[in-house]
Design a protein around this motif. Structure first.
Motif, PDB file in Angstrom:
ATOM      1  N   ALA A 145       0.882  -1.167   0.000  1.00  8.64           N
ATOM      2  CA  ALA A 145       0.000   0.000   0.000  1.00  8.64           C
ATOM      3  C   ALA A 145       0.914   1.209   0.000  1.00  8.64           C
ATOM      4  N   SER A 146       0.695   2.128  -0.939  1.00  8.61           N
ATOM      5  CA  SER A 146       1.605   3.270  -1.046  1.00  8.61           C
ATOM      6  C   SER A 146       0.833   4.559  -1.284  1.00  8.61           C
ATOM      7  N   GLN A 147       1.495   5.651  -0.934  1.00  6.51           N
ATOM      8  CA  GLN A 147       0.958   6.972  -1.203  1.00  6.51           C
ATOM      9  C   GLN A 147       2.066   7.783  -1.866  1.00  6.51           C
ATOM     10  N   VAL A 148       1.780   8.325  -3.031  1.00 10.43           N
ATOM     11  CA  VAL A 148       2.747   9.129  -3.780  1.00 10.43           C
ATOM     12  C   VAL A 148       2.300  10.577  -3.722  1.00 10.43           C
ATOM     13  N   GLU A 149       3.228  11.455  -3.366  1.00  7.07           N
ATOM     14  CA  GLU A 149       2.963  12.894  -3.356  1.00  7.07           C
ATOM     15  C   GLU A 149       3.931  13.543  -4.335  1.00  7.07           C
ATOM     16  N   PHE A 150       3.391  14.284  -5.314  1.00  4.47           N
ATOM     17  CA  PHE A 150       4.211  14.973  -6.304  1.00  4.47           C
ATOM     18  C   PHE A 150       4.143  16.467  -6.046  1.00  4.47           C
ATOM     19  N   ASP A 151       5.283  17.034  -5.674  1.00  2.00           N
ATOM     20  CA  ASP A 151       5.398  18.474  -5.435  1.00  2.00           C
ATOM     21  C   ASP A 151       6.422  19.015  -6.424  1.00  2.00           C
ATOM     22  N   SER A 168      -1.654  10.539  -4.644  1.00  2.00           N
ATOM     23  CA  SER A 168      -2.434   9.364  -5.035  1.00  2.00           C
ATOM     24  C   SER A 168      -2.056   8.196  -4.140  1.00  2.00           C
ATOM     25  N   SER A 169      -3.021   7.341  -3.886  1.00  2.00           N
ATOM     26  CA  SER A 169      -2.807   6.126  -3.092  1.00  2.00           C
ATOM     27  C   SER A 169      -3.115   4.931  -3.971  1.00  2.00           C
ATOM     28  N   SER A 170      -2.395   3.833  -3.725  1.00  2.00           N
ATOM     29  CA  SER A 170      -2.638   2.641  -4.538  1.00  2.00           C
ATOM     30  C   SER A 170      -2.213   1.378  -3.802  1.00  2.00           C
ATOM     31  N   LEU A 171      -2.745   0.272  -4.276  1.00  2.00           N
ATOM     32  CA  LEU A 171      -2.315  -1.062  -3.849  1.00  2.00           C
ATOM     33  C   LEU A 171      -1.651  -1.717  -5.042  1.00  2.00           C
ATOM     34  N   VAL A 196      10.869  -5.562  -5.488  1.00  2.00           N
ATOM     35  CA  VAL A 196      10.228  -4.897  -6.623  1.00  2.00           C
ATOM     36  C   VAL A 196       8.763  -4.696  -6.258  1.00  2.00           C
ATOM     37  N   ASP A 197       8.291  -3.456  -6.431  1.00  2.00           N
ATOM     38  CA  ASP A 197       6.913  -3.113  -6.116  1.00  2.00           C
ATOM     39  C   ASP A 197       6.299  -2.352  -7.273  1.00  2.00           C
ATOM     40  N   ASP A 198       4.987  -2.453  -7.408  1.00  2.00           N
ATOM     41  CA  ASP A 198       4.235  -1.630  -8.351  1.00  2.00           C
ATOM     42  C   ASP A 198       3.604  -0.520  -7.524  1.00  2.00           C
ATOM     43  N   MET A 225       3.861   2.478 -11.535  1.00  2.00           N
ATOM     44  CA  MET A 225       5.289   2.597 -11.829  1.00  2.00           C
ATOM     45  C   MET A 225       6.048   1.511 -11.070  1.00  2.00           C
ATOM     46  N   THR A 226       7.131   1.031 -11.651  1.00  2.00           N
ATOM     47  CA  THR A 226       7.936  -0.005 -11.005  1.00  2.00           C
ATOM     48  C   THR A 226       8.951   0.633 -10.075  1.00  2.00           C
ATOM     49  N   ALA A 227       9.029   0.140  -8.856  1.00  2.00           N
ATOM     50  CA  ALA A 227      10.009   0.600  -7.881  1.00  2.00           C
ATOM     51  C   ALA A 227      10.912  -0.570  -7.528  1.00  2.00           C
ATOM     52  N   VAL A 228      12.214  -0.368  -7.618  1.00  2.00           N
ATOM     53  CA  VAL A 228      13.196  -1.383  -7.246  1.00  2.00           C
ATOM     54  C   VAL A 228      13.970  -0.831  -6.065  1.00  2.00           C
ATOM     55  N   GLY A 229      13.962  -1.570  -4.972  1.00  2.00           N
ATOM     56  CA  GLY A 229      14.627  -1.100  -3.757  1.00  2.00           C
ATOM     57  C   GLY A 229      15.588  -2.124  -3.201  1.00  2.00           C
ATOM     58  N   VAL A 230      16.547  -1.628  -2.452  1.00  2.00           N
ATOM     59  CA  VAL A 230      17.492  -2.472  -1.723  1.00  2.00           C
ATOM     60  C   VAL A 230      17.382  -2.086  -0.259  1.00  2.00           C
ATOM     61  N   ARG A 231      16.921  -3.024   0.544  1.00  2.00           N
ATOM     62  CA  ARG A 231      16.875  -2.785   1.980  1.00  2.00           C
ATOM     63  C   ARG A 231      18.259  -3.122   2.532  1.00  2.00           C
ATOM     64  N   ALA A 232      19.024  -2.113   2.857  1.00  2.00           N
ATOM     65  CA  ALA A 232      20.380  -2.322   3.360  1.00  2.00           C
ATOM     66  C   ALA A 232      20.352  -2.873   4.784  1.00  2.00           C
ATOM     67  N   ILE A 233      19.362  -2.459   5.563  1.00  2.00           N
ATOM     68  CA  ILE A 233      19.174  -2.977   6.918  1.00  2.00           C
ATOM     69  C   ILE A 233      17.730  -3.435   7.018  1.00  2.00           C
ATOM     70  N   ASP A 234      17.554  -4.716   7.283  1.00  2.00           N
ATOM     71  CA  ASP A 234      16.222  -5.314   7.374  1.00  2.00           C
ATOM     72  C   ASP A 234      16.169  -6.105   8.677  1.00  2.00           C
ATOM     73  N   TYR A 235      15.651  -5.475   9.742  1.00  2.00           N
ATOM     74  CA  TYR A 235      15.619  -6.081  11.072  1.00  2.00           C
ATOM     75  C   TYR A 235      14.255  -6.709  11.323  1.00  2.00           C
ATOM     76  N   ARG A 236      14.252  -7.837  12.029  1.00  2.00           N
ATOM     77  CA  ARG A 236      12.986  -8.507  12.355  1.00  2.00           C
ATOM     78  C   ARG A 236      13.035  -9.037  13.783  1.00  2.00           C
ATOM     79  N   TYR A 237      11.940  -8.827  14.523  1.00  2.00           N
ATOM     80  CA  TYR A 237      11.785  -9.339  15.884  1.00  2.00           C
ATOM     81  C   TYR A 237      10.619 -10.312  15.893  1.00  2.00           C
ATOM     82  N   HIS A 238      10.836 -11.524  16.383  1.00  2.00           N
ATOM     83  CA  HIS A 238       9.807 -12.579  16.401  1.00  2.00           C
ATOM     84  C   HIS A 238       8.968 -12.448  17.671  1.00  2.00           C
ATOM     85  N   LEU A 239       7.697 -12.069  17.501  1.00  2.00           N
ATOM     86  CA  LEU A 239       6.778 -12.008  18.639  1.00  2.00           C
ATOM     87  C   LEU A 239       6.360 -13.415  19.042  1.00  2.00           C
TER      88      LEU A 239
END
Length: 170
Positions: free
Chosen positions: A70-76, A88-91, A115-117, A121-135
């Motif tokens: 779920a994303s929200q794009v703001e163009f200024d 605009s908001s989109s899924l 990779v996300d839509d 538009m296609t977005a390609v990202g690299v999560r350099a730090i991806d932390y996870r805590y197991h509840l």
């Protein structure tokens, strides 16, 4: 890039050449030489490659992650108000592949390429730090930071971060 290196006694000696074009369309060339002190380097290269010990391979996991974003794009346009700001908001679909390693029974740290839509538009990202805590065994919470490229009419580069909840082993 082209790189060549040789071991010499306890040193690794080499050279590297880089040629390319940067994001502004300018050509660049770089030549470099290096000497690294590496005791036992000759022995490292002379032995056969062995698989990692079982204990190490159990702690590192490669994963594929698929879902919905779920994303929200703001163009200024920053033109002093001549062009209105648009939002605009989109899924959209999400897919990622990464590597992570546990450092105790509830915490792990990793990196991933995703990779996300986003708003068509296609977005390609690299999560350099991806932390996870197991509840629990199946439910986790996480936080991440990284860099992303959005394939818009004029490509946009930037950083991103967030928090997430994850239902694991579905």
């Amino acid at each position: 890039a082209i790189q060549y290196s040789r071991t010499w006694d306890q040193l690794v000696v080499g050279a590297e050449v880089n040629v390319g074009r940067d994001v502004f369309g300018q050509d660049f060339r770089r030549m470099g030489a290096f000497v690294r002190y590496s005791p036992g380097a000759r022995a490292e290269f002379a032995t056969a490659i062995e698989s990692l010990p079982e204990q190490t391979t159990r702690q590192v996991s490669v994963f594929v992650d698929a879902g919905i974003n779920a994303s929200q794009v703001e163009f200024d346009p920053s033109d002093g108000g001549l062009t209105p700001i648009s939002r605009s908001s989109s899924l959209g679909p999400h897919i990622a592949m990464g590597v992570r390693r546990s450092f105790d029974s509830r915490n792990d740290l990793g990196v991933r390429v995703e990779v996300d839509d986003i708003d068509g538009m296609t977005a390609v990202g690299v999560r350099a730090i991806d932390y996870r805590y197991h509840l629990t065994r199946r439910l986790s919470m996480g936080a991440y930071v990284g860099a992303m490229r959005l394939d818009a009419p004029t490509a946009a580069y930037g950083y991103y971060g967030g928090v997430n909840a994850q239902w694991r082993d579905v």
